[in-house]
Design a protein around this motif. Sequence first.
Motif, PDB file in Angstrom:
ATOM      1  N   GLY A 179       1.240   5.861   7.961  1.00 56.70           N
ATOM      2  CA  GLY A 179       2.045   5.342   9.055  1.00 56.70           C
ATOM      3  C   GLY A 179       3.535   5.387   8.811  1.00 56.70           C
ATOM      4  O   GLY A 179       4.284   4.617   9.415  1.00 56.70           O
ATOM      5  N   GLY A 180       3.978   6.283   7.930  1.00 53.63           N
ATOM      6  CA  GLY A 180       5.401   6.362   7.619  1.00 53.63           C
ATOM      7  C   GLY A 180       6.124   7.444   8.395  1.00 53.63           C
ATOM      8  O   GLY A 180       5.511   8.230   9.122  1.00 53.63           O
TER       9      GLY A 180
ATOM     10  N   VAL B 160       9.322  -0.368   3.608  1.00 49.23           N
ATOM     11  CA  VAL B 160       8.953   0.525   2.503  1.00 49.23           C
ATOM     12  C   VAL B 160       7.577   0.128   1.970  1.00 49.23           C
ATOM     13  O   VAL B 160       7.289  -1.063   1.811  1.00 49.23           O
ATOM     14  CB  VAL B 160       9.970   0.473   1.342  1.00 49.23           C
ATOM     15  CG1 VAL B 160       9.698   1.600   0.349  1.00 49.23           C
ATOM     16  CG2 VAL B 160      11.392   0.532   1.853  1.00 49.23           C
ATOM     17  N   LEU B 161       6.757   1.130   1.698  1.00 50.76           N
ATOM     18  CA  LEU B 161       5.458   0.946   1.058  1.00 50.76           C
ATOM     19  C   LEU B 161       5.465   1.712  -0.253  1.00 50.76           C
ATOM     20  O   LEU B 161       5.716   2.921  -0.270  1.00 50.76           O
ATOM     21  CB  LEU B 161       4.333   1.462   1.967  1.00 50.76           C
ATOM     22  CG  LEU B 161       2.935   1.618   1.348  1.00 50.76           C
ATOM     23  CD1 LEU B 161       2.385   0.265   0.904  1.00 50.76           C
ATOM     24  CD2 LEU B 161       1.985   2.294   2.336  1.00 50.76           C
TER      25      LEU B 161
ATOM     26  N   ARG C  74       9.396   3.581   6.869  1.00 49.41           N
ATOM     27  CA  ARG C  74       9.272   3.574   8.322  1.00 49.41           C
ATOM     28  C   ARG C  74      10.258   2.571   8.891  1.00 49.41           C
ATOM     29  O   ARG C  74      10.804   1.729   8.174  1.00 49.41           O
ATOM     30  CB  ARG C  74       7.850   3.229   8.762  1.00 49.41           C
ATOM     31  CG  ARG C  74       7.435   1.812   8.421  1.00 49.41           C
ATOM     32  CD  ARG C  74       5.983   1.531   8.795  1.00 49.41           C
ATOM     33  NE  ARG C  74       5.827   1.376  10.228  1.00 49.41           N
ATOM     34  CZ  ARG C  74       4.643   1.207  10.827  1.00 49.41           C
ATOM     35  NH1 ARG C  74       3.535   1.211  10.092  1.00 49.41           N
ATOM     36  NH2 ARG C  74       4.563   1.056  12.117  1.00 49.41           N
ATOM     37  N   SER C  75      10.471   2.622  10.192  1.00 44.95           N
ATOM     38  CA  SER C  75      11.320   1.653  10.872  1.00 44.95           C
ATOM     39  C   SER C  75      10.446   0.774  11.753  1.00 44.95           C
ATOM     40  O   SER C  75       9.347   1.161  12.145  1.00 44.95           O
ATOM     41  CB  SER C  75      12.382   2.357  11.720  1.00 44.95           C
ATOM     42  OG  SER C  75      11.763   3.202  12.681  1.00 44.95           O
ATOM     43  N   GLY C  76      10.927  -0.433  12.053  1.00 41.62           N
ATOM     44  CA  GLY C  76      10.197  -1.343  12.931  1.00 41.62           C
ATOM     45  C   GLY C  76       9.370  -2.332  12.146  1.00 41.62           C
ATOM     46  O   GLY C  76       9.847  -2.945  11.182  1.00 41.62           O
TER      47      GLY C  76
ATOM     48  N   HIS D  42      -2.909   0.574   6.565  1.00 34.89           N
ATOM     49  CA  HIS D  42      -2.040   1.535   5.892  1.00 34.89           C
ATOM     50  C   HIS D  42      -2.096   1.335   4.380  1.00 34.89           C
ATOM     51  O   HIS D  42      -2.126   2.306   3.615  1.00 34.89           O
ATOM     52  CB  HIS D  42      -0.594   1.386   6.378  1.00 34.89           C
ATOM     53  CG  HIS D  42      -0.390   1.800   7.793  1.00 34.89           C
ATOM     54  ND1 HIS D  42       0.462   1.142   8.650  1.00 34.89           N
ATOM     55  CD2 HIS D  42      -0.950   2.808   8.519  1.00 34.89           C
ATOM     56  CE1 HIS D  42       0.439   1.729   9.834  1.00 34.89           C
ATOM     57  NE2 HIS D  42      -0.409   2.748   9.772  1.00 34.89           N
ATOM     58  N   VAL D  43      -2.124   0.079   3.946  1.00 34.48           N
ATOM     59  CA  VAL D  43      -2.191  -0.213   2.511  1.00 34.48           C
ATOM     60  C   VAL D  43      -3.541   0.234   1.945  1.00 34.48           C
ATOM     61  O   VAL D  43      -3.612   0.773   0.835  1.00 34.48           O
ATOM     62  CB  VAL D  43      -1.954  -1.713   2.253  1.00 34.48           C
ATOM     63  CG1 VAL D  43      -2.144  -2.041   0.769  1.00 34.48           C
ATOM     64  CG2 VAL D  43      -0.547  -2.114   2.702  1.00 34.48           C
ATOM     65  N   ARG D  44      -4.631   0.038   2.706  1.00 39.43           N
ATOM     66  CA  ARG D  44      -5.953   0.474   2.252  1.00 39.43           C
ATOM     67  C   ARG D  44      -5.996   1.992   2.079  1.00 39.43           C
ATOM     68  O   ARG D  44      -6.568   2.507   1.120  1.00 39.43           O
ATOM     69  CB  ARG D  44      -7.027   0.039   3.245  1.00 39.43           C
ATOM     70  CG  ARG D  44      -7.262  -1.465   3.306  1.00 39.43           C
ATOM     71  CD  ARG D  44      -8.490  -1.783   4.125  1.00 39.43           C
ATOM     72  NE  ARG D  44      -8.584  -3.212   4.387  1.00 39.43           N
ATOM     73  CZ  ARG D  44      -8.229  -3.787   5.519  1.00 39.43           C
ATOM     74  NH1 ARG D  44      -7.766  -3.062   6.518  1.00 39.43           N
ATOM     75  NH2 ARG D  44      -8.349  -5.097   5.678  1.00 39.43           N
ATOM     76  N   ILE D  45      -5.403   2.701   3.022  1.00 34.43           N
ATOM     77  CA  ILE D  45      -5.359   4.160   2.917  1.00 34.43           C
ATOM     78  C   ILE D  45      -4.561   4.579   1.689  1.00 34.43           C
ATOM     79  O   ILE D  45      -4.935   5.507   0.967  1.00 34.43           O
ATOM     80  CB  ILE D  45      -4.769   4.770   4.196  1.00 34.43           C
ATOM     81  CG1 ILE D  45      -5.711   4.523   5.379  1.00 34.43           C
ATOM     82  CG2 ILE D  45      -4.516   6.266   4.023  1.00 34.43           C
ATOM     83  CD1 ILE D  45      -5.108   4.856   6.726  1.00 34.43           C
TER      84      ILE D  45
END
Length: 290
Positions: free
Chosen positions: A41-42, A127-128, A146-148, A155-158
């Motif tokens: 999702g970035g 940021v991830l 990403r923004s927002g 997303h973290v699981r992926i």
Amino acid sequence: MLHGLDRAYERLTELAVAALNEREPERLWPLLAEAVTALCGGETLIYKLDDWSEDKGTLGMSPAAAAALGRLGDASLGVLRSGYPFAHHYAAGLGRAPVTARRLAGRAWPVSETAQVLADSLDLDQVLALPLPGTVAPITGCLVYRSGTDFTDDHVRIAERAQPLLAAVEQWRRLSAAAGEPAESAADCALTPRELTVLLLLADALTADAIGRRLGISARTVHKHVENIYRKLGTRDRLGTVLHAQRLGLVPTPGQATPGQARPRKGPAAGKTRGQRLRPPGTVADRDEQ
């Protein structure tokens, strides 16, 4: 989001196959960076395969990020290189699980110097971190931006599912780039004939139970052989083991046969290519090997 997760995991499998067939090591990370950015999702991604430090280390990134960062002064670039708030977190031995800056730093994140530089230079604010598992300080891995809103739990699981794949590909990249020759020979691994047979069946994505049935041994004995293979090859998971074994010539690469080696007879999976049958770490077949 269940359907979306299923599709993301399928995409990771496709990436594993693509990595197996990529013969130019320098193209591996650009390939992964583009896919992982979208899956998590970035909007853009920066990866570092050496030190996360303020003044050294090679950065890999998208063209858009490269253009924006190229306009930054040394001080601002050093702020981003420092990896706040992740570098301190991972260096403290708190695991290698992916985490977002917002969750890690809380209210301190939006007002941090790093967040300000990101907003001013890239118009990004979330940021991830996706470190490579098994690394020690200094940390290596990816930062997805990403923004927002912050990255979601999915997303973290992926990102967690992507970690073993990234680690295996990085291991293969390093081996492939090392003077054009493997750091060790097949003979150095000293695999027994039975271990080599199990290795070939691992490359065919068979479970421990299926390998045991094929060879007439128990699943427990298969697990013992797999442990010995991992130890002798210096690997930790199925994909990394197969990639390393292909590099050493212990198992065929997709579409090729290893000279002098007889392949085990085909089972129910006959008719598919090895690339289609190989699963990345974390799939059902791989968990059977753990």
